[in-house]
Scaffold this motif. Sequence first.
Motif, short mmCIF file in Angstrom:
data_model
loop_
_atom_site.label_atom_id
_atom_site.label_comp_id
_atom_site.label_asym_id
_atom_site.label_seq_id
_atom_site.Cartn_x
_atom_site.Cartn_y
_atom_site.Cartn_z
N SER A 77 4.15 -3.99 -3.08
CA SER A 77 4.97 -5.22 -3.13
C SER A 77 5.65 -5.43 -1.78
O SER A 77 5.81 -6.56 -1.31
CB SER A 77 5.99 -5.15 -4.25
N LYS A 78 6.04 -4.32 -1.13
CA LYS A 78 6.68 -4.43 0.19
C LYS A 78 5.71 -5.05 1.19
O LYS A 78 6.09 -5.86 2.02
CB LYS A 78 7.06 -3.03 0.66
N LEU A 79 4.45 -4.60 1.08
CA LEU A 79 3.44 -5.09 2.01
C LEU A 79 3.22 -6.59 1.83
O LEU A 79 3.17 -7.34 2.81
CB LEU A 79 2.13 -4.34 1.79
N SER A 80 3.13 -7.04 0.58
CA SER A 80 2.86 -8.47 0.39
C SER A 80 4.07 -9.30 0.80
O SER A 80 3.94 -10.40 1.32
CB SER A 80 2.43 -8.77 -1.04
N LYS A 81 5.27 -8.73 0.60
CA LYS A 81 6.48 -9.45 1.03
C LYS A 81 6.45 -9.62 2.56
O LYS A 81 6.67 -10.71 3.09
CB LYS A 81 7.70 -8.61 0.62
N MET A 82 6.16 -8.53 3.24
CA MET A 82 6.15 -8.59 4.70
C MET A 82 5.03 -9.51 5.20
O MET A 82 5.21 -10.30 6.12
CB MET A 82 5.96 -7.18 5.28
N GLY A 83 3.87 -9.42 4.55
CA GLY A 83 2.74 -10.26 4.95
C GLY A 83 3.08 -11.73 4.80
O GLY A 83 2.85 -12.53 5.71
N GLY A 84 3.66 -12.10 3.69
CA GLY A 84 4.02 -13.50 3.43
C GLY A 84 4.99 -14.02 4.47
O GLY A 84 4.81 -15.10 5.05
N GLY A 178 -5.06 1.62 4.74
CA GLY A 178 -3.66 1.99 4.49
C GLY A 178 -3.33 1.84 3.01
O GLY A 178 -2.64 2.69 2.42
N LEU A 179 -3.84 0.79 2.40
CA LEU A 179 -3.61 0.56 0.98
C LEU A 179 -4.21 1.70 0.16
O LEU A 179 -3.58 2.22 -0.76
CB LEU A 179 -4.30 -0.74 0.54
N GLY A 180 -5.43 2.07 0.54
CA GLY A 180 -6.09 3.19 -0.14
C GLY A 180 -5.22 4.44 -0.08
O GLY A 180 -5.05 5.16 -1.06
N LEU A 181 -4.62 4.65 1.09
CA LEU A 181 -3.78 5.84 1.27
C LEU A 181 -2.56 5.80 0.36
O LEU A 181 -2.11 6.84 -0.14
CB LEU A 181 -3.30 5.90 2.73
N ILE A 182 -2.01 4.58 0.16
CA ILE A 182 -0.84 4.47 -0.72
C ILE A 182 -1.23 4.79 -2.16
O ILE A 182 -0.47 5.40 -2.91
CB ILE A 182 -0.25 3.03 -0.69
N LEU A 183 -2.46 4.39 -2.50
CA LEU A 183 -2.85 4.46 -3.91
C LEU A 183 -3.32 5.85 -4.37
O LEU A 183 -3.37 6.10 -5.57
CB LEU A 183 -3.95 3.42 -4.19
N ILE A 184 -3.68 6.72 -3.44
CA ILE A 184 -4.17 8.04 -3.90
C ILE A 184 -2.99 9.02 -4.03
O ILE A 184 -1.91 8.78 -3.47
CB ILE A 184 -5.25 8.63 -2.95
#
Length: 428
Positions: A77-84, A178-184
């Motif tokens: 959620s942090k990533l999508s907030k920053m991306g937006g 990076g997303l993959g890394l967060i998810l494992i």
Amino acid sequence: MEFMGMKKMGLHWKILLGMTFGVLVGLLMANLEGGKELVQNWIKPFGSIFINSLKLIAVPLILASLIKGVSDLKDISKLSKMGGRTIGIYITTTIISVSVGLILVNLIKPGTAISETTRLEMVENYSGDTNKYKESAKKQLESGPLQALEDLVPDNIFGAASDNRNMLQVIFFAIFFGLGLILIPKKKSKPVKKFFDGLNEVILKMIDVIMLCAPFGVFALLAALVVESPSLDLFEALGWYSFTVVLGLTLMIVVYSAMVFGFTRKRPDFLMKGISPAQLLAFSTSSSAATLPVTMERVTDHLGVHEEVSSFVLPIGATINMDGTSLYQAVAAVFIAQAFGMNLDFGVQLGIIITATLASIGSAAVPGAGMVMLVIVLGQAGIPEAGLALIFAVDRPLDMCRTVVNVTGDAAVSMLVAKSMGKLESNT
Ligand code: ASP
């Protein structure tokens, strides 16, 4: 770097000194017999080596820092907030800059200063070059509406990483990874993250080393540029046009300073002092991509933006946020129309805002890219493309100036995003 007491001198002063010497040597050599060849054979290669060494770092830097940055975020959620926020602010600043350009060019009317004879002469002289640009632009136009989106996803990461023009594809891969890394599970991700942390450190050190050579690099670049530049009388005819572009670009620097002060309370001199080495490099290389490593270093170490924000916002900015380029495209389009005696109504100018915004997003972060995309802006507005010939002679110096604004815009926006995410150091 210890000679002549240079050790204590600030980096931006050293670079400025290098630039000044470069221009002086270039001027001197341009007037000496055989001087031009001497510079081309013995000085210019060092400039190319310098630019290459910066470009060499760009892809590994994006990979290491973006993977590290995204995985540091810990949740999506942090990533999508920053991306937006990043995309939103980038588009806003671009629209502001196109509007500034349009207002100025309509007020100053530089196109009316070009006489009919000068116009015909220039169109004649540069028609070959113009065609080259038209060809590249045509290729871009022939693609479908979703081509840009399709291009974002590479089919082979090594293929994408082997061409600096595919930076967006590398960014896509890095964010995805990076997303993959967060998810494992943490246990599994830890060694991978550690590797990228370390890799990131190594690359930042390499940038430090390259920057030690920056004063010499810019010296060589500018000396070569001066001996190879066309004659001065052409510049004169284009004086008002260049003035309009440079005035607009200067105003954009004021806009950034005001935005940064308004949102973060950091004063303009703080912003300028922090980012100046990157600005000088942008000026000397005409490439936001080549400048990216230094922009990253300055923003993180000197402007107080946390690395997780800078490593995300800046590579994206270098490729899609080009306020200087969009401003220049707006001014150039209207200037050419004026020189051809055309009157552009409000609707057409509104269209220019949209196409120049999109065209600057599509421009590659390399020298001269803005001019290729200008062809598209001209085409959409129904302005004769032959008019490109009018602005050819001064394109390089203006490219140098607009790249400074492109880089400054990225830095300013990264501060705003960092502030909004609570990631801006308050005591830098
Ligand atoms: N040289 C510019 C940049 O790299 C792009 C352009 O306007 O030509 O930012």
